[in-house]
Design an enzyme around this catalytic site. Structure first.
Site, PDB file in Angstrom:
ATOM      1  N   GLU A  51      43.765  37.225  51.755  1.00  0.00           N
ATOM      2  CA  GLU A  51      43.312  36.255  50.759  1.00  0.00           C
ATOM      3  C   GLU A  51      42.157  35.404  51.285  1.00  0.00           C
ATOM      4  O   GLU A  51      41.266  35.041  50.538  1.00  0.00           O
ATOM      5  CB  GLU A  51      44.478  35.382  50.287  1.00  0.00           C
ATOM      6  CG  GLU A  51      45.496  36.132  49.433  1.00  0.00           C
ATOM      7  CD  GLU A  51      44.877  36.781  48.196  1.00  0.00           C
ATOM      8  OE1 GLU A  51      43.903  36.228  47.638  1.00  0.00           O
ATOM      9  OE2 GLU A  51      45.348  37.860  47.799  1.00  0.00           O
ATOM     10  N   CYS A 205      38.009  44.857  32.163  1.00  0.00           N
ATOM     11  CA  CYS A 205      37.450  43.672  31.492  1.00  0.00           C
ATOM     12  C   CYS A 205      36.344  43.088  32.378  1.00  0.00           C
ATOM     13  O   CYS A 205      36.401  41.940  32.803  1.00  0.00           O
ATOM     14  CB  CYS A 205      38.545  42.639  31.198  1.00  0.00           C
ATOM     15  SG  CYS A 205      38.037  41.451  29.956  1.00  0.00           S
ATOM     16  N   CYS A 211      36.295  47.973  26.455  1.00  0.00           N
ATOM     17  CA  CYS A 211      37.429  47.716  25.559  1.00  0.00           C
ATOM     18  C   CYS A 211      38.095  49.000  25.063  1.00  0.00           C
ATOM     19  O   CYS A 211      39.311  49.010  24.813  1.00  0.00           O
ATOM     20  CB  CYS A 211      36.984  46.876  24.373  1.00  0.00           C
ATOM     21  SG  CYS A 211      36.345  45.264  24.854  1.00  0.00           S
ATOM     22  N   CYS A 214      40.949  49.844  27.207  1.00  0.00           N
ATOM     23  CA  CYS A 214      41.767  48.708  27.657  1.00  0.00           C
ATOM     24  C   CYS A 214      43.181  48.796  27.075  1.00  0.00           C
ATOM     25  O   CYS A 214      43.351  49.010  25.875  1.00  0.00           O
ATOM     26  CB  CYS A 214      41.123  47.398  27.244  1.00  0.00           C
ATOM     27  SG  CYS A 214      42.090  45.963  27.780  1.00  0.00           S
ATOM     28  N   CYS A 220      43.913  41.833  21.723  1.00  0.00           N
ATOM     29  CA  CYS A 220      42.841  41.010  22.303  1.00  0.00           C
ATOM     30  C   CYS A 220      41.998  40.285  21.245  1.00  0.00           C
ATOM     31  O   CYS A 220      41.468  40.892  20.318  1.00  0.00           O
ATOM     32  CB  CYS A 220      41.929  41.900  23.153  1.00  0.00           C
ATOM     33  SG  CYS A 220      40.543  41.014  23.860  1.00  0.00           S
TER      34      CYS A 220
END
Ligand code: SF4
Length: 228
Positions: A51, A205, A211, A214, A220
């Site tokens: 991280e 995205c 899309c 997706c 959405c």
């Protein structure tokens, strides 16, 4: 058809649809999510390391730096005794030279104050150099399965389009984005949910969203706005 950049007004998705959305996101991720070495093992130290490296870094470069660091310093105690010039060399290659100092200092504080164990409390993590809201929550969620949301620029982009809210503030300091990410969080599966949001933002995205492929397009807000 509007482009992604021209898109403005969108309806809010009713939260009664969130369980369906979370399930669709999780199912997609189980089939299509990305694999990374730090995801393959439930090791708080290596998740912490990943991280820190991943903040504002290309994943391909991050992976190489991660291997180099884990090989040289297999534990937090070993990292706390690292040579600063070695860390500086790795982070300079990543284009993030200042982070070497943060990482070494954070590792030394964890070694001294927490016996080398990554803290399980947000307050303690955020006392470490270079650890903000996103990184603290990501570590607590991925290392300790705590049900906490994460918000960075790509995740805020997904949530704004998907759920239909707007905010002009920077994602990491945007109380609206954090509140909505918290409401949308799958508290039963927080690790999968947050990894899935990261992967959807990276693979589908994206800036010019894909899309048509997706898994969330049926719900959405953005998709409905431009296609219905
Ligand atoms: S349909 Fe999917 S890819 Fe397209 S804007 Fe919505 S969430 Fe993003």
């Amino acid at each position: 058809m509007k482009s992604a950049n021209e898109w403005t007004a969108v309806p809010q998705i009713d939260s009664k649809y969130y369980p369906e959305l979370r399930a669709a996101l999780r199912i997609w991720w189980r089939e299509q999510g990305r694999s990374f070495p730090w995801r393959a093992q439930n090791n708080p130290y290596t998740i912490f390391l990943a991280e820190v490296i991943l903040q504002k870094t290309q994943v391909a470069k991050a992976e190489r730096a991660y291997y180099e660091l884990v090989t040289a310093y297999p534990t937090m105690i070993a990292l706390a005794q690292a040579s600063f010039s070695h860390l500086e060399g790795i982070f300079t290659w990543l284009g993030l030279r200042k982070r070497a100092r943060f990482l070494l200092s954070a590792a030394q504080q964890i070694a001294e104050r927490h016996q080398g164990v990554v803290p399980r409390e947000q307050k303690l993590l955020k006392q470490l150099p270079g650890i903000g809201d996103y990184t603290a929550n990501a570590i607590l969620c991925f290392a300790y399965q705590q049900p906490l949301p994460i918000v960075d620029t790509p995740i805020a982009r997904v949530l704004k389009r998907l759920l239909g809210f707007q905010s002009a503030r920077s994602p990491w300091e945007d109380p609206i984005a954090w509140r909505i990410a918290g409401e949308f969080l799958d508290v039963e599966h927080p690790v999968e949910h947050n990894y899935a949001l990261l992967d959807l933002a990276a693979l589908i995205c994206v800036e010019n969203p894909k899309c048509s492929i997706c898994p969330l397009k049926s719900w959405c807000s953005y998709y409905k706005t431009i296609h219905l």
